[in-house]
Scaffold this active site. Structure first.
Site, short mmCIF file in Angstrom:
data_model
loop_
_atom_site.label_atom_id
_atom_site.label_comp_id
_atom_site.label_asym_id
_atom_site.label_seq_id
_atom_site.Cartn_x
_atom_site.Cartn_y
_atom_site.Cartn_z
N ASP A 18 0.86 -1.18 0.00
CA ASP A 18 0.00 0.00 0.00
C ASP A 18 0.89 1.24 0.00
O ASP A 18 1.66 1.46 0.94
CB ASP A 18 -0.90 -0.02 1.23
CG ASP A 18 -2.00 1.04 1.18
OD1 ASP A 18 -2.15 1.69 0.14
OD2 ASP A 18 -2.72 1.20 2.19
N ASP A 113 -2.73 2.47 -6.22
CA ASP A 113 -1.71 2.54 -5.18
C ASP A 113 -1.65 1.35 -4.24
O ASP A 113 -0.94 1.39 -3.24
CB ASP A 113 -1.91 3.82 -4.35
CG ASP A 113 -3.24 3.84 -3.61
OD1 ASP A 113 -4.16 3.09 -4.00
OD2 ASP A 113 -3.36 4.61 -2.64
N GLU A 114 -2.35 0.27 -4.54
CA GLU A 114 -2.24 -0.90 -3.67
C GLU A 114 -2.54 -2.18 -4.44
O GLU A 114 -3.25 -2.17 -5.44
CB GLU A 114 -3.14 -0.79 -2.44
CG GLU A 114 -4.63 -0.73 -2.75
CD GLU A 114 -5.48 -0.75 -1.49
OE1 GLU A 114 -5.19 -1.53 -0.57
OE2 GLU A 114 -6.46 0.02 -1.44
#
Length: 369
Positions: A18, A113-114
Site C-alpha cells: 500500500d 496505489d495498492e
C-alpha cells in the site's frame, strides 16, 4: 479453525503493498515547496470539490479522503489543495506494477496505489516473503522516491490489516503460528465491511474485538447480519481462503459531475443528461469491454449529502430510460441536487446467474441505514 483452512493458509504467502498517501506523495516529491506543508489532492473548495487523498500533516487536522474540500479547509486553513494529475499517477503506478512483476506473476491490483501479491512459489530471497516485501519497498523508493508500506500474512485479509500496522514506510508480518493470538485483540472495525453502523450494532451486543466475536455462533451471526454474518464468523478467526486474482471482469462504467450550484428541479437535472450520456458513450466506445450491458443506473446526491441510486435492466444504452431513472431518483428526496451520475452494469458472461464479490467490495448493507 477447520483443518482444511489451516492447510490452505499455511501454504500461502501473501503480501499487501500500500503506497503511503500516493497522490499527495507524488505532488510533494515533484514540488519541493509542498514538502513541509499540509497537502491534499482534490477538487477546489469553491467548486464543491472533494478530497481524494492527503498527507499525514493534513490528517493530523482531521482531513481525510472523500471529505468536502471546503470542510477540509475549515479544519486546516493552511491546507494546500492540488488538483489531481491522473496521467502522472498512472505512470508511477505502472512502474510499481513492473516492480511487482519481477517477484511474482500473481498480482491483484486494488487501485493505482495498492495490490495483493502471492509469493508462495517465488524463489527470490529463498522464498522469504518478508525479504521480498523489503526488496519491493526499497526498489519503489529507489525508482520513484516514494514510500510504501507492506503487510505479510497467510491470507489477503490479514495481509491488508498488517500493511496498516506500521504505516508509513514500514511493514508488519503475521506468521501462521501467530494468527490465533493476533486475532484475539483485533478490533472488529478492522474487518472489511464493518463500518460505523455495523460497529455500533456489534458494540450493542458487547462485541468490541475478535475475541468477543468468536464467542458468537455462526447461526446467531447470520440471524443478526444475514449472509455477512458468515464473513464475520470466519474473518474473526483469521480465516480467508480467497486466492489472489490477477484479473476481475469490469462490472460497471459510469460518469458523474458535481455542480457549482444546486440543481433545484427535475428539469434542471434532466437538462444535464445529454452531456452525461455523451461522455458515457464516449467512454464506452473507447473501452475494450466485451461483456454486454444488462443494466442502466442513475446516481443522485442531494444538497444534504444523502444519495440514492436507481437502476433497471436494459440490454444496451437507452437514453429514454436514463430520463425515467432520473425522474425516480429525484423524487425520492425532492431536495436540491449537488451531484449527478449515470452508468451501465455489464453482464458477466462467464457466470451470468451469479457473481461472487470479493470481500473488499462487499456492499455494507448495514451501514446504509
Amino acid at each position: 479453525m477447520p483443518k482444511a483452512s489451516i492447510e490452505t493458509q499455511t501454504s500461502r504467502k501473501i503480501i499487501h503493498v500500500d503506497m503511503d498517501c500516493f497522490y499527495a506523495a507524488i505532488e510533494m516529491r515533484d514540488d519541493p515547496l509542498l514538502r513541509k506543508a499540509a497537502v491534499a489532492v482534490g477538487g477546489s473548495p469553491d467548486k464543491r470539490g472533494v478530497i481524494a487523498t492527503c498527507n499525514y500533516e493534513a490528517r493530523s487536522y482531521g482531513v481525510h479522503s472523500a471529505m468536502a474540500s471546503a470542510h477540509a479547509k475549515r479544519l486546516c486553513p493552511n491546507l494546500i489543495i492540488v488538483p489531481p494529475n491522473f496521467d502522472k499517477y498512472r505512470h508511477d503506478s505502472k512502474v510499481i506494477r513492473s516492480i511487482f512483476s519481477k517477484y511474482t506473476p500473481l498480482i491483484e491490483p486494488l487501485s493505482l496505489d495498492e495490490a495483493y501479491l502471492d509469493v508462495s512459489d517465488s524463489e527470490h530471497y529463498k522464498g522469504s516473503a518478508t525479504y521480498i516485501a523489503q526488496a519491493i519497498r526499497h526498489e519503489i523508493h529507489k525508482e520513484l522516491n516514494l514510500t510504501a508500506s507492506a503487510g505479510i500474512a497467510p491470507n489477503k485479509f490479514l495481509a491488508k490489516v498488517a500493511s496498516d500496522w506500521e504505516k508509513p514506510n514500514g511493514q508488519f508480518v503475521i506468521t501462521p503460528d501467530e494468527v490465533d493470538a493476533f486475532m484475539l485483540e483485533l478490533p472488529v472495525k478492522k474487518i472489511p465491511g464493518v463500518g460505523k453502523k455495523t460497529s455500533e450494532k456489534l458494540h450493542n451486543m458487547g462485541v468490541y474485538n475478535c475475541a468477543d466475536l468468536q464467542k458468537l455462533e455462526l447461526l446467531d451471526l447470520t440471524r443478526k447480519f444475514g449472509s455477512f454474518g458468515q464473513n464475520l464468523y470466519y474473518l474473526a478467526r483469521g480465516i480467508d481462503n480467497r486466492p489472489v486474482i490477477t484479473h476481475y471482469p469490469r462490472k460497471s462504467l459510469s460518469v458523474e459531475n458535481t455542480y457549482d450550484r444546486d440543481l433545484y428541479t427535475l428539469e434542471d437535472c434532466q437538462d444535464q443528461l445529454p452531456r452525461l450520456m455523451e461522455t458515457l458513450k464516449h467512454r464506452l466506445a473507447r473501452s475494450n469491454i466485451d461483456s454486454p450491458v444488462n443494466k442502466l443506473f442513475v446516481k443522485v446526491k442531494f444538497s444534504d449529502f444523502s444519495a440514492t441510486t436507481v437502476e433497471k435492466t436494459s440490454f444496451g444504452v437507452n437514453d429514454d430510460l436514463f430520463y425515467e431513472l432520473m425522474d425516480e431518483g429525484f423524487h425520492r428526496r425532492e431536495k436540491s441536487v449537488r451531484l449527478l451520475g449515470i452508468g451501465v452494469r455489464f453482464q458477466n458472461t462467464e457466470s451470468a446467474n451469479f457473481v461472487q464479490l470479493p470481500l473488499e467490495y462487499i456492499d455494507e448493507a448495514f451501514d446504509q441505514e
